[in-house]
Motif scaffolding. Structure first.
Motif, mmCIF file in Angstrom:
data_model
loop_
_atom_site.group_PDB
_atom_site.id
_atom_site.type_symbol
_atom_site.label_atom_id
_atom_site.label_comp_id
_atom_site.label_asym_id
_atom_site.label_seq_id
_atom_site.Cartn_x
_atom_site.Cartn_y
_atom_site.Cartn_z
ATOM 1 N N ARG A 22 52.176 4.914 -14.078
ATOM 2 C CA ARG A 22 52.072 6.745 -14.277
ATOM 3 C C ARG A 22 52.858 7.179 -15.365
ATOM 4 O O ARG A 22 54.246 6.158 -14.859
ATOM 5 N N LEU A 23 52.660 7.856 -16.376
ATOM 6 C CA LEU A 23 53.050 8.827 -16.729
ATOM 7 C C LEU A 23 52.750 9.967 -16.468
ATOM 8 O O LEU A 23 51.854 10.466 -16.366
ATOM 9 N N GLU A 24 54.163 10.690 -15.972
ATOM 10 C CA GLU A 24 53.995 11.815 -15.630
ATOM 11 C C GLU A 24 54.731 12.586 -16.801
ATOM 12 O O GLU A 24 55.684 11.917 -17.291
ATOM 13 N N THR A 25 54.807 14.422 -16.900
ATOM 14 C CA THR A 25 55.832 15.072 -17.525
ATOM 15 C C THR A 25 57.457 15.128 -16.563
ATOM 16 O O THR A 25 57.175 14.812 -15.281
ATOM 17 N N ALA A 26 57.919 15.733 -16.418
ATOM 18 C CA ALA A 26 59.596 16.076 -15.814
ATOM 19 C C ALA A 26 59.575 16.485 -15.037
ATOM 20 O O ALA A 26 59.756 16.531 -13.904
ATOM 21 N N PHE A 52 59.936 13.227 -20.302
ATOM 22 C CA PHE A 52 57.975 12.362 -19.874
ATOM 23 C C PHE A 52 58.945 11.375 -18.460
ATOM 24 O O PHE A 52 60.156 11.213 -19.105
ATOM 25 N N ARG A 53 58.370 10.750 -17.389
ATOM 26 C CA ARG A 53 58.800 9.931 -16.518
ATOM 27 C C ARG A 53 57.705 9.151 -16.857
ATOM 28 O O ARG A 53 56.901 8.856 -16.396
ATOM 29 N N LEU A 54 57.758 7.494 -17.028
ATOM 30 C CA LEU A 54 57.418 6.479 -16.219
ATOM 31 C C LEU A 54 57.821 6.407 -14.865
ATOM 32 O O LEU A 54 59.020 5.716 -14.789
ATOM 33 N N ILE A 55 56.551 5.528 -14.126
ATOM 34 C CA ILE A 55 56.986 4.757 -13.254
ATOM 35 C C ILE A 55 56.243 3.728 -13.127
ATOM 36 O O ILE A 55 54.998 4.176 -12.817
ATOM 37 N N ILE A 56 57.313 2.886 -12.782
ATOM 38 C CA ILE A 56 56.343 1.592 -12.878
ATOM 39 C C ILE A 56 56.351 1.228 -11.318
ATOM 40 O O ILE A 56 58.389 1.176 -10.942
ATOM 41 N N SER A 72 61.870 4.097 -12.485
ATOM 42 C CA SER A 72 61.444 5.520 -12.508
ATOM 43 C C SER A 72 62.432 5.666 -14.181
ATOM 44 O O SER A 72 63.926 5.606 -13.889
ATOM 45 N N ILE A 73 61.962 5.702 -15.137
ATOM 46 C CA ILE A 73 62.538 6.101 -16.229
ATOM 47 C C ILE A 73 62.130 7.108 -17.018
ATOM 48 O O ILE A 73 61.357 7.813 -17.210
ATOM 49 N N LEU A 74 63.124 8.208 -17.159
ATOM 50 C CA LEU A 74 62.982 9.390 -17.816
ATOM 51 C C LEU A 74 63.455 9.814 -19.174
ATOM 52 O O LEU A 74 65.046 8.821 -18.975
ATOM 53 N N PHE A 75 62.738 10.162 -20.097
ATOM 54 C CA PHE A 75 63.488 10.019 -21.589
ATOM 55 C C PHE A 75 62.167 11.793 -22.072
ATOM 56 O O PHE A 75 61.672 11.793 -21.300
ATOM 57 N N THR A 76 63.220 11.610 -23.227
ATOM 58 C CA THR A 76 62.835 12.907 -24.089
ATOM 59 C C THR A 76 62.524 12.529 -25.409
ATOM 60 O O THR A 76 62.512 11.485 -26.230
ATOM 61 N N ILE A 77 60.995 12.877 -25.488
ATOM 62 C CA ILE A 77 59.948 12.644 -26.771
ATOM 63 C C ILE A 77 60.770 14.289 -27.925
ATOM 64 O O ILE A 77 60.408 15.002 -27.159
ATOM 65 N N ALA A 78 60.907 14.489 -28.737
ATOM 66 C CA ALA A 78 61.011 14.997 -29.388
ATOM 67 C C ALA A 78 60.626 14.927 -30.952
ATOM 68 O O ALA A 78 60.867 16.270 -31.463
ATOM 69 N N SER A 95 66.371 -3.440 -16.939
ATOM 70 C CA SER A 95 67.368 -2.933 -17.583
ATOM 71 C C SER A 95 65.929 -2.454 -18.903
ATOM 72 O O SER A 95 64.692 -2.587 -18.722
ATOM 73 N N THR A 96 65.847 -0.917 -19.365
ATOM 74 C CA THR A 96 64.860 -0.316 -20.471
ATOM 75 C C THR A 96 65.683 -0.242 -21.888
ATOM 76 O O THR A 96 67.413 -0.229 -21.852
ATOM 77 N N TYR A 97 65.473 0.271 -22.539
ATOM 78 C CA TYR A 97 65.450 0.688 -23.996
ATOM 79 C C TYR A 97 64.484 1.902 -25.007
ATOM 80 O O TYR A 97 63.341 1.500 -24.620
ATOM 81 N N ARG A 98 64.718 2.292 -25.756
ATOM 82 C CA ARG A 98 64.112 2.764 -26.829
ATOM 83 C C ARG A 98 63.750 1.712 -27.975
ATOM 84 O O ARG A 98 64.663 1.301 -28.579
ATOM 85 N N GLY A 99 62.928 0.751 -27.898
ATOM 86 C CA GLY A 99 62.040 0.353 -28.870
ATOM 87 C C GLY A 99 60.943 1.174 -29.237
ATOM 88 O O GLY A 99 61.179 1.616 -30.000
#
Length: 100
Positions: A22-26, A52-56, A72-78, A95-99
């Motif tokens: 799921r992709l959700e807003t914060a 945004f938050r990815l919930i896997i 759950s991965i919370l991140f910012t798109i600016a 593990s996760t990262y900005r690809g």
């Protein structure tokens, strides 16, 4: 702008296909959802900027006894570029990262 994710099973060395995400807003408003494809990928277009938050649902892939049943991965798109947030998954860690 667009957003994509790629879930890789590092224990088996294969893409994690069929993982519900799921992709959700914060603020927990649903933006979209779906399943990873055979290559472990999922993409959304016209996402916009913000937090945004990815919930896997990792339990759907690893099984009901998964040590981490959800990630759950919370991140910012600016900015207006494409963003990619991969998840490297194993039975007892992730593990996760900005690809790119």
């Amino acid at each position: 702008m667009s957003l994509s994710t790629h879930v890789l099973d590092t224990a088996r060395g294969i893409p994690a296909a069929g993982v519900p995400i799921r992709l959700e807003t914060a603020e927990r408003i649903l933006v979209g959802d779906g399943l990873t494809d055979l290559d472990g990928r999922l993409r959304w277009d016209d996402v916009g900027t913000g937090r945004f938050r990815l919930i896997i649902d990792t339990a759907a892939y690893l099984g009901p006894d998964a040590f981490f049943p959800e990630v759950s991965i919370l991140f910012t798109i600016a900015d207006a570029r494409h963003h990619h947030v991969p998840l490297l998954l194993s039975p007892f860690g992730y593990s996760t990262y900005r690809g790119s």
